[in-house]
Design an enzyme around this catalytic site. Sequence first.
Site, PDB file in Angstrom:
ATOM      1  CE  LYS A  86       1.210   4.877   8.831  1.00 23.83           C
ATOM      2  NZ  LYS A  86       1.204   4.306   7.191  1.00 23.83           N
ATOM      3  CG  ASP A 124       5.653   3.711   0.994  1.00 24.55           C
ATOM      4  OD1 ASP A 124       5.796   4.321   2.052  1.00 24.55           O
ATOM      5  OD2 ASP A 124       4.839   3.453   1.197  1.00 24.55           O
ATOM      6  CE1 TYR A 140      -3.783   2.619   0.420  1.00 29.49           C
ATOM      7  CE2 TYR A 140      -2.545   2.973   2.457  1.00 29.49           C
ATOM      8  CZ  TYR A 140      -3.561   3.613   1.771  1.00 29.49           C
ATOM      9  OH  TYR A 140      -4.406   4.821   1.725  1.00 29.49           O
TER      10      TYR A 140
END
Length: 432
Positions: free
Chosen positions: A272, A244, A149
């Site tokens: 995050k 990522d 994702y």
Amino acid sequence: MVNTSIKTTKSQEIFAAAQNLMPGGVSSPVRAFKSVGGQPIVFDRVKGAYIWDVDGNQYIDYVGTWGPAICGHAHPEVIAALQAALEKGTSFGAPCALENVLAEMVIAAVPSIEMVRFVNSGTEACMAVLRLIRAFTKREKVIKFEGCYHGHADMFLVKAGSGVATLGLPDSPGVPKSVTSNTLTAPYNDLSAVKALFEANPDEIAGVILEPVVGNAGFITPDTGFLQGLRELTKEHGALLVFDEVMTGFRIAYGGAQEKFGVTPDLTTLGKIIGGGLPVGAYGGRQDIMSMVAPAGPMYQAGTLSGNPLAMTAGIKTLELLQKPGTYEYLDKITKQLADGLLVIAKETGNEACGGQISAMFGMFFAPGPVHNYEDAKKADANKFGRFHRGMLERGVYLAPSQFEAGFTSFAHTEADIEKTLQAAREVMSSL
Ligand SMILES: *Cc1c(COP(=O)(O)O)cnc(C)c1O
């Protein structure tokens, strides 16, 4: 027997009302508990390793707001720093010295990053990095992996993980074919599939993007040689390698998965943890590539709230806390205690399971394993996971409401919290 019936009347009322106000009653899909059954609990407050819901129930939290809360929720030093920053205003839309501080910290920490651009989410970081690799290589095709994702931008909604996997959605309607026709996919951990894509598309592939440790198809680790193999293949074909690390950055190790595995990509996305619980993302990498970003270069990307002083402050304080000696050793120790404990209990209670952890990231599938990719992950017993999830929730343990999400610990979690969690797991797994 413990009394496992918890009262969640207020949560149910609030969530019922939310249905008419927001699609599915939530601001992000996985929160709705669709794949595990039952109703989500509505949070009232969070502190350290714990959550309290609106009915006053307390839970040990292994979601950590999906990763940012690695210091524990509402860490007093982060809160104090934010309170001081608030006094000076919430957004400048102009250069701010705090951006330099966080940029220096990120550049010092992450091996691939020589220069960085701050944005407001992981999705934004991944969108921008894709534009950048295309601008730099003057090629349009990209390779991503099934079950990974990279946020919800159009060109990544092909065989995507996280909520897309959780809800079993096909690639999303509304995404033009013309956009995804340049997104090529391969199974995770399959170097020969990547090689075949490079051979079938000579001089057309701008780059390869991946989660260096997967967290959005459940927890899946890279096989020995996979990351290194991608590094070599991309070099050989004049393509760029992008890690990522929105999830793994500052979690797998202070310098992320690239430090842990000793493989340096050309570019990296972050999010995050670097926002310490406020909305932040970032992308960075080689100086010659980053120099293409406007206004240094022609590749356009901008943001009204990007680099705002509140988000920078929470990020700086969070990274400072992570720099304390012993932090990652502690995270690894308690997370190993949890992940190993879960597997032992599964075995003793007759449940087939596999899983593991690296530092403060863990996962478990109800499957014989090993799980190398998304196809393997999909074979796990989702129904059993749903019952496990509900049983744990009733015993005061909040796990991610999907088998396709990794779990997270923080340094606020104590060995006693882990013991309590394992005790609950033993009770639940005995009755699955
Ligand atoms: C969470 C996540 C994203 C998206 O970040 P948002 O801040 O939710 O937009 C992208 N990539 C990975 C690996 C993630 O875990």
